[in-house]
Design a protein around this motif. Structure first.
Motif, PDB file in Angstrom:
ATOM      1  N   TYR A 138      22.966  98.865   4.454  1.00  0.00           N
ATOM      2  CA  TYR A 138      23.595  97.511   4.424  1.00  0.00           C
ATOM      3  C   TYR A 138      24.376  97.733   4.546  1.00  0.00           C
ATOM      4  O   TYR A 138      25.320  97.680   3.268  1.00  0.00           O
ATOM      5  CB  TYR A 138      22.269  96.127   4.334  1.00  0.00           C
ATOM      6  N   LYS A 140      27.810  94.799   5.119  1.00  0.00           N
ATOM      7  CA  LYS A 140      28.819  94.019   5.954  1.00  0.00           C
ATOM      8  C   LYS A 140      30.798  94.137   5.549  1.00  0.00           C
ATOM      9  O   LYS A 140      31.187  94.722   4.837  1.00  0.00           O
ATOM     10  CB  LYS A 140      28.630  92.428   5.017  1.00  0.00           C
ATOM     11  N   TYR A 149      25.291  95.529   9.279  1.00  0.00           N
ATOM     12  CA  TYR A 149      25.033  96.237   9.958  1.00  0.00           C
ATOM     13  C   TYR A 149      24.019  97.582   9.538  1.00  0.00           C
ATOM     14  O   TYR A 149      24.476  97.710   8.239  1.00  0.00           O
ATOM     15  CB  TYR A 149      25.791  96.724  11.009  1.00  0.00           C
ATOM     16  N   GLN A 198      26.613 103.456  13.527  1.00  0.00           N
ATOM     17  CA  GLN A 198      25.819 101.274  13.106  1.00  0.00           C
ATOM     18  C   GLN A 198      24.760 101.669  14.063  1.00  0.00           C
ATOM     19  O   GLN A 198      24.685 102.414  15.364  1.00  0.00           O
ATOM     20  CB  GLN A 198      26.879 100.994  13.463  1.00  0.00           C
ATOM     21  N   ASN A 200      22.630  98.447  16.800  1.00  0.00           N
ATOM     22  CA  ASN A 200      22.607  96.954  16.630  1.00  0.00           C
ATOM     23  C   ASN A 200      21.193  97.301  16.841  1.00  0.00           C
ATOM     24  O   ASN A 200      20.460  98.073  18.116  1.00  0.00           O
ATOM     25  CB  ASN A 200      23.220  97.193  18.210  1.00  0.00           C
ATOM     26  N   ARG A 201      20.823  96.443  16.206  1.00  0.00           N
ATOM     27  CA  ARG A 201      19.615  95.667  16.581  1.00  0.00           C
ATOM     28  C   ARG A 201      18.955  95.592  17.734  1.00  0.00           C
ATOM     29  O   ARG A 201      19.292  95.468  18.582  1.00  0.00           O
ATOM     30  CB  ARG A 201      18.919  94.685  15.477  1.00  0.00           C
ATOM     31  N   TYR A 214      23.060  92.323  14.805  1.00  0.00           N
ATOM     32  CA  TYR A 214      23.367  92.662  13.355  1.00  0.00           C
ATOM     33  C   TYR A 214      21.630  91.954  12.871  1.00  0.00           C
ATOM     34  O   TYR A 214      20.867  91.304  12.813  1.00  0.00           O
ATOM     35  CB  TYR A 214      24.664  91.468  12.380  1.00  0.00           C
TER      36      TYR A 214
END
Length: 284
Positions: A138, A140, A149, A198, A200-201, A214
């Motif tokens: 995680y 920031k 993310y 990364q 992406n939710r 996020y």
């Protein structure tokens, strides 16, 4: 706990065809299947009948279309079992067919047979070899932020052809793993075998007016790397495309989802899997 409508079913039932509303309303309803078996786990199947595009979709109408009386049999070629139905109050629809005998094993083929009224629905899938997550973290942009993310790393085996899906589940918030947005991957698009990306939710709820890509402080995030077959990749990519198009007022959605089910809509998928739990800072 807050109850959820699984977006897949609300969406697939409404979007079988939008080309001709009057024709759609007179068509025989279709069976909608979402079934899966993961390495090391038992099968689960969600079963519904399609909702005409002209109908209102809410928790009541979804419940009206849930199928609870089908006979669902799965087999690995040696052992067969008839799935049972349980009530999972954390989901809407809350009824899930589940297995307890036939467990997912890498490389095995699994058949699905659904018998409902005068219909017989069939599909087959295999469980691909798992690929392990190396890490999930995680991060920031600014340490003072309360959002961030998840970044994952894994190595794609050079000598193997692989299709992936990355999914996340927030503990005590989401009852199931949700495919990450743009988290369906074909290794032909990788420039190198060492992958860092990364997440992406993904979207779980329907409707989801306040969607954000996020994660937030206080989340306990389960991150899963699934290996999947090409038909599952095609299904989930078409599902994702429908979400994108449905949100676009200029290019409305009017295409059907890909399916590997004979006699129905949906997916029967075998998955390899690797999971890591990511802790975020406590919510202030």
């Amino acid at each position: 706990m807050k109850k959820y409508i699984l977006f897949l079913f609300a969406f697939i039932m409404a979007n079988c065809s939008k080309d001709n509303y009057s024709e759609q309303s007179t068509l025989e309803s279709k069976i909608v299947v979402e079934g899966w078996i993961e390495e090391g786990d038992f099968a689960q199947v969600l079963l519904s009948s399609s909702i005409p595009v002209t109908d209102v979709i809410d928790s009541t109408s979804v419940l009206d279309h849930v199928i609870r009386s089908a006979k669902i049999t799965i087999s690995d070629g040696q052992t067969s079992e008839v799935l049972r139905v349980k009530n999972d109050k954390n989901r809407v629809p809350p009824f899930v067919y589940f297995g307890s005998v036939v467990k997912g094993v890498e490389g095995k083929e699994y058949s699905l047979k659904i018998e409902y009224l005068n219909r017989v629905i069939e599909a087959k899938t295999t469980i691909p070899k798992s690929v392990s997550l190396i890490s999930a973290e995680y991060i920031k942009t600014n340490p003072a932020d309360t959002i961030g993310y998840v970044f994952v790393k894994f190595d794609d085996p050079i000598s193997e052809k692989n299709f992936y899906q990355i999914a996340t589940k927030i503990d005590s918030v989401e009852p199931v793993f949700v495919p990450a947005f743009y988290g369906n991957l074909d290794d032909k698009n990788f420039k190198e075998s060492s992958i860092s990306m990364q997440l992406n939710r993904g979207i779980l709820l329907f409707p989801k007016a306040d969607y954000t890509p996020y994660f937030t402080d206080g989340d306990l995030i389960h991150v899963k790397l699934r290996t999947q077959n090409k038909d599952a990749l095609d299904f989930w990519n078409s599902w994702q495309n429908e979400i994108v198009n449905a949100k676009n007022p200029i290019y409305p959605s009017n295409t059907s989802l890909k399916s590997n089910i004979k006699g129905a809509l949906g997916i029967w998928a075998g998955y390899g899997q690797s999971t890591i739990v990511v802790k975020t800072p406590a919510k202030k």
